[in-house]
Write an enzyme that holds these catalytic residues in place. Structure first.
Site, mmCIF file in Angstrom:
data_model
loop_
_atom_site.group_PDB
_atom_site.id
_atom_site.type_symbol
_atom_site.label_atom_id
_atom_site.label_comp_id
_atom_site.label_asym_id
_atom_site.label_seq_id
_atom_site.Cartn_x
_atom_site.Cartn_y
_atom_site.Cartn_z
ATOM 1 N N ARG A 58 0.858 -1.185 0.000
ATOM 2 C CA ARG A 58 0.000 0.000 0.000
ATOM 3 C C ARG A 58 0.896 1.236 0.000
ATOM 4 N NH1 ARG A 58 -3.769 2.280 4.941
ATOM 5 N NH2 ARG A 58 -4.684 4.036 3.790
ATOM 6 N N HIS A 59 0.502 2.249 -0.740
ATOM 7 C CA HIS A 59 1.278 3.485 -0.810
ATOM 8 C C HIS A 59 1.616 4.024 0.576
ATOM 9 C CE1 HIS A 59 -2.130 5.970 0.451
ATOM 10 N NE2 HIS A 59 -2.883 5.218 -0.344
ATOM 11 N N ALA B 64 -1.141 12.973 1.868
ATOM 12 C CA ALA B 64 -1.545 14.218 2.528
ATOM 13 C C ALA B 64 -2.925 14.086 3.152
ATOM 14 C CB ALA B 64 -1.512 15.362 1.523
ATOM 15 N N TRP B 65 -3.825 13.382 2.467
ATOM 16 C CA TRP B 65 -5.181 13.250 3.006
ATOM 17 C C TRP B 65 -5.288 12.129 4.031
ATOM 18 C CZ3 TRP B 65 -9.477 14.368 -1.186
ATOM 19 C CH2 TRP B 65 -9.405 15.726 -1.532
ATOM 20 N N ASN B 66 -4.374 11.158 4.028
ATOM 21 C CA ASN B 66 -4.295 10.248 5.168
ATOM 22 C C ASN B 66 -4.000 11.064 6.420
ATOM 23 O OD1 ASN B 66 -2.506 7.643 3.348
ATOM 24 N ND2 ASN B 66 -4.709 7.838 3.680
ATOM 25 N N THR C 283 -10.214 9.830 0.578
ATOM 26 C CA THR C 283 -9.390 10.180 -0.577
ATOM 27 C C THR C 283 -9.911 9.566 -1.872
ATOM 28 O OG1 THR C 283 -7.489 10.252 0.922
ATOM 29 C CG2 THR C 283 -7.041 10.326 -1.441
ATOM 30 N N GLU D 158 -7.754 3.308 -5.790
ATOM 31 C CA GLU D 158 -8.470 3.151 -4.524
ATOM 32 C C GLU D 158 -9.974 3.068 -4.780
ATOM 33 O OE1 GLU D 158 -9.081 2.079 -1.742
ATOM 34 O OE2 GLU D 158 -7.810 3.287 -0.407
ATOM 35 N N HIS E 54 -13.596 4.235 -4.860
ATOM 36 C CA HIS E 54 -14.130 5.586 -5.059
ATOM 37 C C HIS E 54 -15.147 5.885 -3.955
ATOM 38 C CE1 HIS E 54 -15.813 9.169 -6.722
ATOM 39 N NE2 HIS E 54 -15.058 9.100 -7.814
ATOM 40 N N TYR E 55 -14.888 6.937 -3.193
ATOM 41 C CA TYR E 55 -15.740 7.256 -2.047
ATOM 42 C C TYR E 55 -16.899 8.185 -2.379
ATOM 43 C CZ TYR E 55 -12.961 4.777 1.387
ATOM 44 O OH TYR E 55 -12.342 3.786 2.116
#
Length: 229
Positions: free
Chosen positions: A8-9, A13-15, A21, A87, A89-90
């Site tokens: 996993r990356h 920044a948004w983590n 994200t 990822e 999509h939220y």
């Protein structure tokens, strides 16, 4: 024995800001870059080598892969970029702070959106500027393939064609595969490889930047898997 390593990356920044994200193309933090370099160092010191790499079309995964390649002196490694490894999509939650969203909708509702296998979050409106169809990297996709929001079940169904058509054949051809992607695209592969139930996979968390090694038999069934840290 076939070798597949999933990463996993590193922290994005948004983590760090505790935001949903999804397909938003945010970058790594300095800590995330350090995690990615450390992952590459662990793999190099443990003697791992690769023949091909797979990643998404989102920069936090791509840049993580670059750092891993750099640490392993594998910048020449062939790389397959696929939107299918993006990822989850939220939907309309994209960019929202998770704590603020819980305060607005309630912890239970947000937990359902995040952790239910087959319940989608609120979808984006088609004219929302966050709609991926507005992004040139998805211009060649059929609009029906571009999600406006996904549950994990959707994510699994998106990832598996790439597994069946490209990753699995590479492994069967004895290629050593490195895959750098996202929490939910990796969980999708874990669910498939380990034949996990819908309920069990929802309890699995994939940490940032730690290699997950799968050793597979000739039929691509797991012999064992473990984190390398």
């Amino acid at each position: 024995m076939k070798q597949l390593v999933l990463i996993r990356h590193g922290e994005s920044a948004w983590n760090l800001e505790n935001r949903f994200t999804g397909w938003a193309d945010v970058d790594l933090t300095p800590k995330g870059a350090e995690q990615a370099l450390a992952a590459g160092e662990h793999l190099r010191k443990a003697g791992y080598e690769f023949d091909v790499a797979y990643t998404s079309v989102l920069r936090r995964a791509i840049r993580t892969l670059w750092h891993v390649q750099d640490a392993m002196d594998l910048m020449w490694l062939p790389v397959v970029h696929s939107w299918r490894l993006n990822e989850r999509h939220y939907g309309a939650l994209t960019g929202l702070n998770k704590a603020e969203t819980a305060a607005q909708y309630g912890d239970e509702q947000v937990h359902i959106w995040r952790r239910s296998y087959d319940i989608r979050p609120p979808l984006l409106e088609a004219d929302d500027e966050r709609n991926p169809k507005n992004d040139s990297r998805y211009a060649k996709l059929n609009e029906s393939d571009i999600p406006l929001g996904e549950c994990l079940k959707d994510n699994v169904e998106r990832v598996l064609p790439l597994w069946n058509e490209s990753i699995a054949p590479a492994l069967k051809a004895n290629k050593r595969v490195l895959l750098v992607a996202h929490g939910n695209s990796i969980r999708s592969l874990i669910k498939y490889l380990d034949q996990m139930s819908d309920e069990a996979i929802m309890e699995v968390n994939v940490p940032n930047g730690i290699p997950l090694v799968y050793e597979l038999d000739d039929n691509l069934k797991p012999i064992q898997h473990f984190y390398l840290d």
